[in-house]
Design a protein around this motif. Structure first.
Motif, PDB file in Angstrom:
ATOM      1  N   SER A  94     -12.011   7.870   4.043  1.00  0.00           N
ATOM      2  CA  SER A  94     -11.098   8.608   3.644  1.00  0.00           C
ATOM      3  C   SER A  94     -10.290   8.912   1.727  1.00  0.00           C
ATOM      4  N   PHE A  95      -9.388   7.776   1.877  1.00  0.00           N
ATOM      5  CA  PHE A  95      -8.544   7.553   0.928  1.00  0.00           C
ATOM      6  C   PHE A  95      -8.449   7.183  -0.308  1.00  0.00           C
ATOM      7  N   GLY A  96      -9.542   5.935   0.589  1.00  0.00           N
ATOM      8  CA  GLY A  96      -9.439   5.382  -0.391  1.00  0.00           C
ATOM      9  C   GLY A  96      -8.624   3.854  -0.689  1.00  0.00           C
ATOM     10  N   VAL A  97      -7.852   3.781   0.509  1.00  0.00           N
ATOM     11  CA  VAL A  97      -7.137   2.441   0.423  1.00  0.00           C
ATOM     12  C   VAL A  97      -8.032   1.332   0.211  1.00  0.00           C
ATOM     13  N   ARG A  98      -7.269   0.366  -0.589  1.00  0.00           N
ATOM     14  CA  ARG A  98      -7.662  -0.325  -0.729  1.00  0.00           C
ATOM     15  C   ARG A  98      -7.064  -2.036   0.417  1.00  0.00           C
ATOM     16  N   ALA A  99      -8.196  -1.951   1.126  1.00  0.00           N
ATOM     17  CA  ALA A  99      -8.036  -2.770   2.253  1.00  0.00           C
ATOM     18  C   ALA A  99      -8.974  -4.230   3.168  1.00  0.00           C
ATOM     19  N   THR A 100      -8.458  -4.950   3.222  1.00  0.00           N
ATOM     20  CA  THR A 100      -9.202  -5.602   3.983  1.00  0.00           C
ATOM     21  C   THR A 100      -8.831  -6.051   5.684  1.00  0.00           C
ATOM     22  N   LEU A 101      -9.873  -6.366   6.652  1.00  0.00           N
ATOM     23  CA  LEU A 101      -9.081  -6.543   7.860  1.00  0.00           C
ATOM     24  C   LEU A 101     -10.179  -7.511   8.351  1.00  0.00           C
ATOM     25  N   THR A 104       2.165   4.333   9.522  1.00  0.00           N
ATOM     26  CA  THR A 104       3.459   4.285   8.330  1.00  0.00           C
ATOM     27  C   THR A 104       3.150   3.379   7.992  1.00  0.00           C
ATOM     28  N   ILE A 105       2.887   1.644   8.004  1.00  0.00           N
ATOM     29  CA  ILE A 105       2.672   1.556   6.666  1.00  0.00           C
ATOM     30  C   ILE A 105       1.072   2.149   5.622  1.00  0.00           C
ATOM     31  N   LEU A 106       0.372   2.123   6.670  1.00  0.00           N
ATOM     32  CA  LEU A 106      -0.975   3.061   5.570  1.00  0.00           C
ATOM     33  C   LEU A 106      -0.556   4.101   4.986  1.00  0.00           C
ATOM     34  N   GLU A 107       0.394   4.712   5.339  1.00  0.00           N
ATOM     35  CA  GLU A 107       0.493   6.094   3.939  1.00  0.00           C
ATOM     36  C   GLU A 107       1.700   5.519   2.531  1.00  0.00           C
ATOM     37  N   ALA A 108       2.362   4.411   3.115  1.00  0.00           N
ATOM     38  CA  ALA A 108       2.802   3.238   2.179  1.00  0.00           C
ATOM     39  C   ALA A 108       1.772   3.216   1.495  1.00  0.00           C
ATOM     40  N   VAL A 109       0.718   2.443   1.743  1.00  0.00           N
ATOM     41  CA  VAL A 109       0.688   1.826   0.427  1.00  0.00           C
ATOM     42  C   VAL A 109      -0.866   2.685   0.102  1.00  0.00           C
ATOM     43  N   ARG A 110      -0.885   4.205   0.942  1.00  0.00           N
ATOM     44  CA  ARG A 110      -1.950   5.081  -0.379  1.00  0.00           C
ATOM     45  C   ARG A 110      -0.815   5.853  -1.005  1.00  0.00           C
ATOM     46  N   ARG A 111       0.046   6.043  -1.100  1.00  0.00           N
ATOM     47  CA  ARG A 111       1.410   5.884  -1.920  1.00  0.00           C
ATOM     48  C   ARG A 111       1.433   5.807  -3.240  1.00  0.00           C
ATOM     49  N   HIS A 112       1.499   4.312  -2.798  1.00  0.00           N
ATOM     50  CA  HIS A 112       1.583   3.749  -3.911  1.00  0.00           C
ATOM     51  C   HIS A 112       0.377   2.458  -4.075  1.00  0.00           C
ATOM     52  N   ASP A 113      -0.314   2.860  -4.301  1.00  0.00           N
ATOM     53  CA  ASP A 113      -2.414   2.053  -3.984  1.00  0.00           C
ATOM     54  C   ASP A 113      -1.554   0.614  -4.066  1.00  0.00           C
ATOM     55  N   VAL A 114      -1.149   0.511  -3.197  1.00  0.00           N
ATOM     56  CA  VAL A 114      -1.178  -1.194  -2.879  1.00  0.00           C
ATOM     57  C   VAL A 114      -2.038  -1.531  -2.133  1.00  0.00           C
ATOM     58  N   ARG A 115      -2.477  -2.719  -2.535  1.00  0.00           N
ATOM     59  CA  ARG A 115      -4.037  -3.350  -1.757  1.00  0.00           C
ATOM     60  C   ARG A 115      -2.726  -4.025   0.263  1.00  0.00           C
TER      61      ARG A 115
END
Ligand code: NAD
Ligand code: DAU
Length: 341
Positions: A173-180, A112-123
């Motif tokens: 796949s979606f270019g989400v700006r994430a670090t782990l 759910t978090i991933l879909e939201a950060v994808r939609r809004h291009d949030v880190r």
């Protein structure tokens, strides 16, 4: 400015910010990054305690809600610059009794978090655990690195592994700006009394013998929670997008050594503990090689000495009985029910 675009006045959404590490993260951030605007999203489950954030009530917005609530998450994510995602079901013993909230929160919640950060291009910065790598033998000299294959053992660690893989897939796949980050066992203030170190400290304070699972020779790689959180900020500031960093402070100790240190710190004989039935599937040893974090980002732990960090933690539980007392009895009743099963 690091790759994340860290700026004074940035807005961050901290999921799970009323839990152990999340609350310490909020305190650390208030102290070291006073310009950052913090919103906490937390379902306030049994594992949380709103009073952990009581002294920050003016400075931090606390939203009570579930990370699987897509509408709420979408609204909050649309109003932030960065999500730091701590929220999870976190206790292995509970996952062995009922795995369903672990699947729901750790997998569906992270989706759910991933879909939201994808939609809004949030880190996004995703918080995870070394348990995704499974365990090591006691006589194996190796340690986990970022290249160790995933091999989780428990319902808890397998749902955390699933969440990590979702984050990696959304990056690719979606270019989400994430670090782990994957960290080893934390200790410090505000840790729920179901967890090993606070359970044993509060048992001794109550005149009850500490409980060691099995032979007590299982090894955990202990890190003070403030060191975890300073490393998280190092990755937020300067970590490379899409990358995983392991966080550890070279704190390997077996459970028997930790219990003995707690007993001695509280003026009891070092052998005044009980052995109890082992945890099913109990991982033998965790050990982190944090070379990448240290060499790439220049991070070093402040609590190099476990004995000092443990003494400070024992003192915190002695001084803060009002914080832990309300959760102690219910926790021990849960453990008694597990033992009777
Ligand atoms: P914790 O159980 O103390 O806190 C978890 C917090 O998440 C609680 O405040 C809880 O109310 C909240 N939460 C649970 N389900 C939620 C939901 N559906 N929606 C919103 N909030 C929810 O856990 P912790 O020990 O602070 O761990 C935090 C994170 O760090 C977890 O992701 C865990 O996997 C990871 N981690 C923990 C350790 C450790 O030693 N404790 C080590 C490495 C990584
Ligand atoms: O490695 C990181 C992980 O560390 C995190 O991902 C988890 O969220 C966190 O809970 C922790 O998992 P562990 O299972 O290692 O932690 P726990 O505190 O439950 O137990 C630590 C060790 O102590 C483990 O070997 C089991 C043992 N133990 C635990 C309890 C509660 C005992 O011997 N007696 C106990 O009463």
């Amino acid at each position: 400015m690091g790759t994340s675009g860290t700026l004074a006045g940035m807005r961050i959404l901290v999921t799970g910010g009323a839990g152990f590490i999340g609350a310490n993260f909020v305190h650390w951030t208030r102290q070291h990054r006073p310009d950052v605007e913090i919103t906490v999203l937390d379902a306030l489950t049994y594992a949380s305690d709103g009073s952990s954030l009581a002294s920050l009530r003016e400075a931090v917005s606390l939203v009570e809600g579930d990370i699987s609530d897509a509408g709420l998450v979408d609204t909050l994510v649309s109003q932030t610059d960065l999500v730091v995602h701590f929220a999870a079901e976190s206790h292995n013993d509970n996952s062995l009794v009922d795995p369903s909230p672990f699947v729901q929160t750790n997998v569906i919640g992270t989706f759910t978090i991933l879909e939201a950060v994808r939609r809004h291009d949030v880190r996004l910065h995703h918080i995870s655990t070394d348990e995704v790598y499974g365990d090591l033998e006691l006589d194996d000299l190796s340690r986990f690195t970022e290249d160790t294959p995933y091999n989780p053992s428990s319902p808890y660690s397998s749902t955390k592994a699933a969440s990590d893989l979702l984050v990696r897939a959304w990056v690719r796949s979606f270019g989400v700006r994430a670090t782990l980050t994957n960290c080893s066992n934390n200790y410090g203030p505000y840790q729920h009394v179901e967890k090993f170190i606070p359970r044993q400290i509060t048992n001794v304070l109550d005149g009850v013998a500490p409980k060691l699972y099995g032979d007590g020779l299982n090894v955990r790689d202990w890190i003070h929670v403030d060191d975890h959180n300073s490393a998280v900020w190092a990755v937020i500031d300067n970590g490379r997008l899409g990358e995983t960093y392991l966080i550890g402070a070279d704190g390997e100790k077996n459970n028997k050594e930790v219990v003995q240190a707690i007993l001695v710190a509280l003026g009891q004989p070092a052998d005044a503990y009980d052995h109890v039935t082992d945890r099913p599937g109990h991982d033998m040893r965790y050990a982190i090689d944090s070379t990448k974090l240290r060499s790439e980002l220049g991070w070093t732990p402040a609590y190099a000495d476990f004995a000092k960090g443990l003494a400070a933690t024992v003192a915190w539980y002695q001084a803060n009985e009002g914080w832990w007392r309300p959760m102690k009895e219910a926790t021990e009743l849960r453990y008694a029910a597990i033992a009777a099963h």
